[in-house]
Scaffold this active site. Sequence first.
Site, PDB file in Angstrom:
ATOM      1  N   LYS A 116       0.847  -1.201   0.000  1.00  0.00           N
ATOM      2  CA  LYS A 116       0.000   0.000   0.000  1.00  0.00           C
ATOM      3  C   LYS A 116       0.876   1.243   0.000  1.00  0.00           C
ATOM      4  CE  LYS A 116      -2.150   2.444   3.159  1.00  0.00           C
ATOM      5  NZ  LYS A 116      -1.953   3.763   2.517  1.00  0.00           N
ATOM      6  N   GLU A 155      10.521   1.228   9.993  1.00  0.00           N
ATOM      7  CA  GLU A 155      11.517   2.276   9.740  1.00  0.00           C
ATOM      8  C   GLU A 155      10.791   3.587   9.970  1.00  0.00           C
ATOM      9  OE1 GLU A 155      13.221   5.122   8.610  1.00  0.00           O
ATOM     10  OE2 GLU A 155      13.116   4.496   6.514  1.00  0.00           O
ATOM     11  N   CYS A 202      13.503  10.924   6.355  1.00  0.00           N
ATOM     12  CA  CYS A 202      13.541  10.438   7.743  1.00  0.00           C
ATOM     13  C   CYS A 202      14.884  10.713   8.393  1.00  0.00           C
ATOM     14  CB  CYS A 202      13.173   8.956   7.795  1.00  0.00           C
ATOM     15  SG  CYS A 202      14.140   7.974   6.667  1.00  0.00           S
ATOM     16  N   GLU A 215       9.948  15.800  15.134  1.00  0.00           N
ATOM     17  CA  GLU A 215      10.263  15.695  13.708  1.00  0.00           C
ATOM     18  C   GLU A 215       9.327  16.614  12.928  1.00  0.00           C
ATOM     19  OE1 GLU A 215       9.398  11.925  11.660  1.00  0.00           O
ATOM     20  OE2 GLU A 215      11.341  12.151  10.667  1.00  0.00           O
TER      21      GLU A 215
HETATM   22  P1  ADP Z   1       2.917  10.694   7.623  1.00  0.00           P
HETATM   23  O1  ADP Z   1       2.549  11.095   9.024  1.00  0.00           O
HETATM   24  O2  ADP Z   1       4.288  11.089   7.261  1.00  0.00           O
HETATM   25  O3  ADP Z   1       1.865  10.990   6.610  1.00  0.00           O
HETATM   26  P2  ADP Z   1       2.150   8.048   8.224  1.00  0.00           P
HETATM   27  O4  ADP Z   1       2.988   7.300   9.170  1.00  0.00           O
HETATM   28  O5  ADP Z   1       0.856   8.598   8.700  1.00  0.00           O
HETATM   29  O6  ADP Z   1       3.075   9.147   7.625  1.00  0.00           O
HETATM   30  O7  ADP Z   1       1.840   7.199   6.924  1.00  0.00           O
HETATM   31  C1  ADP Z   1       2.728   6.332   6.309  1.00  0.00           C
HETATM   32  C2  ADP Z   1       1.935   5.200   5.711  1.00  0.00           C
HETATM   33  O8  ADP Z   1       1.222   4.544   6.746  1.00  0.00           O
HETATM   34  C3  ADP Z   1       0.886   5.608   4.685  1.00  0.00           C
HETATM   35  O9  ADP Z   1       0.848   4.630   3.647  1.00  0.00           O
HETATM   36  C4  ADP Z   1      -0.397   5.592   5.488  1.00  0.00           C
HETATM   37  O10 ADP Z   1      -1.536   5.366   4.703  1.00  0.00           O
HETATM   38  C5  ADP Z   1      -0.143   4.426   6.414  1.00  0.00           C
HETATM   39  N1  ADP Z   1      -0.931   4.443   7.663  1.00  0.00           N
HETATM   40  C6  ADP Z   1      -1.366   5.521   8.361  1.00  0.00           C
HETATM   41  N2  ADP Z   1      -2.079   5.128   9.439  1.00  0.00           N
HETATM   42  C7  ADP Z   1      -2.092   3.769   9.442  1.00  0.00           C
HETATM   43  C8  ADP Z   1      -2.655   2.764  10.303  1.00  0.00           C
HETATM   44  N3  ADP Z   1      -3.348   3.084  11.382  1.00  0.00           N
HETATM   45  N4  ADP Z   1      -2.464   1.463   9.984  1.00  0.00           N
HETATM   46  C9  ADP Z   1      -1.753   1.119   8.895  1.00  0.00           C
HETATM   47  N5  ADP Z   1      -1.205   2.012   8.049  1.00  0.00           N
HETATM   48  C10 ADP Z   1      -1.360   3.322   8.306  1.00  0.00           C
END
Ligand code: ADP
Length: 504
Positions: free
Chosen positions: A201, A276, A310, A408
């Site tokens: 995804k 990561e 990151c 961050e």
């Molecule tokens: P950012 O805060 O930099 O947008 P995230 O950590 O929220 O990064 O998102 C990174 C990835 O994790 C994206 O593909 C997002 O859709 C996914 N993601 C966000 N929330 C969840 C969750 N609760 N479970 C699984 N995947 C998630």
Amino acid sequence: MNVMTPSMLDQRAYSDAAKQFLSRAPRLFINNEFVSSSHDATIAVEDPSSGREIARIVDASDADVNRAVAAARRAFDDGRWSGLPPMVRDRTINRLADLLEAHADEFAELEAIDNGKPKGMAAAVDIPGAVSQLRFMAGWSAKVAGETTQPYTIPNGTVFSYTVKEPVGVCAQIVPWNFPLLMACLKIAPALAAGCTLVLKPAEQTSLTALRLADLIVEAGFPAGVINIITGNGHTAGDRMVKHPDVDKVAFTGSTEIGKLINRNATATLKRVTLELGGKSPVVVMPDVDVAEAAPGAAGAIFFNAGQVCVAGSRLYAHRSVFDQLLEGIAATAPFWAPRPSLDPEAHMGAIVSKEQHDKVLGYIEAGKRDGASVVMGGDAPSSNGGYFVNPTVLVNVNPQMSVVREEIFGPVVVAQRFDDLDEVAKAANDTCFGLGAGIWTKDVSTMHKLAAKIKSGTVWGNCHAVIDTALPFGGYKESGLGREQGRAGIEAYLETKTVIIKM
Ligand code: ADP
């Protein structure tokens, strides 16, 4: 600072190939086919350089995720991938790399349009990086091996014992928006080499290159169901992937907050997890440096990819004797790093990925100012026609309690502090919950090694920053992650070890 007229910040025209791709209907990639979702929900795709909607992608439902996981499960269980000669897996992964190379320009443009990063940067970093991840890991297909070991407590010759390395199974791979294709290939390459099947995804903000990659996956000859690509929101589709009982392993790159949540959710069925996560990486500049070299180095450490990295060098510690000179040198890089639309061939820094992220970055700068920090470079957004630009920013007069120092920001914002001695700066560098990367600038070999030993982080760079190579393990100490990717450690993370003991 640069004052640009709005017209200079207007996005350039898309190529016909990009327009054609953007006109596709929203689809998921399951079992080597582009399929419709079980429902009508979609997510807007925006060009961060203009703020305009340019396409829509599927917001996958639980039923969609179930379908993708079922396809990956079948493809794993019947051995259509893991059962192939390793040479065939190697060749197929390399064929995908060949195809990616052949379409490099198109992928660089799509990445620039979708993420906001300059096309030139995508062409120089993201696409070749993705190709090298595939090529390096392809070679591991035939090189993973177990051992024969003489047991310790059993008489020699009475049993035959050995270990076998087996693919861990069905992998849920969730990637972020800062290096979309590169992160996708970094994730799929070791899984494929190990013989796993997967559901990938991409981030909801940047799914275009993963969808375009699906075309090449079919062309490369991967059996159906080995690689499935789901687009959608994290808290719904991502969450379903993490909790799905038929998933054996979760690999995630993203924020520490979501990484912790994913780790908790994956624990219910004890899935294998690699994470990561975030960072607040220090860059330490010692008094003996050549400032003409260190200043552009420190600027690049934070302004590359608009700080959406990151390992961005977001905390600068410069020795008191070079602090002012170093900051002058960083300020002199402002024209080079001035934000421009992603398809401008002169761009070195593009737009921030989304309005949400753009506002978050500016919010941090405001919070820093409220807390008493002073802006010595940037600190604002250039006026534009809807694009999410932020000027490269340096804050001084900061202290370790401020949110701009602790958290961050994931934007082109660095906090600069002075130090006097090695122990003091090592302590300051480690005063963080993160431990992903660190940069040290010095010509003194002994200082370099002493400091490298003291800093608690997964990677330490000397006289460079953010150099990442697919053969070298990458990951975080402390709250920056779990496990390692790349190198031998990267393939091991997709293998189980089976011990076989046979009485003779
Ligand atoms: P950012 O805060 O930099 O947008 P995230 O950590 O929220 O990064 O998102 C990174 C990835 O994790 C994206 O593909 C997002 O859709 C996914 N993601 C966000 N929330 C969840 C969750 N609760 N479970 C699984 N995947 C998630």
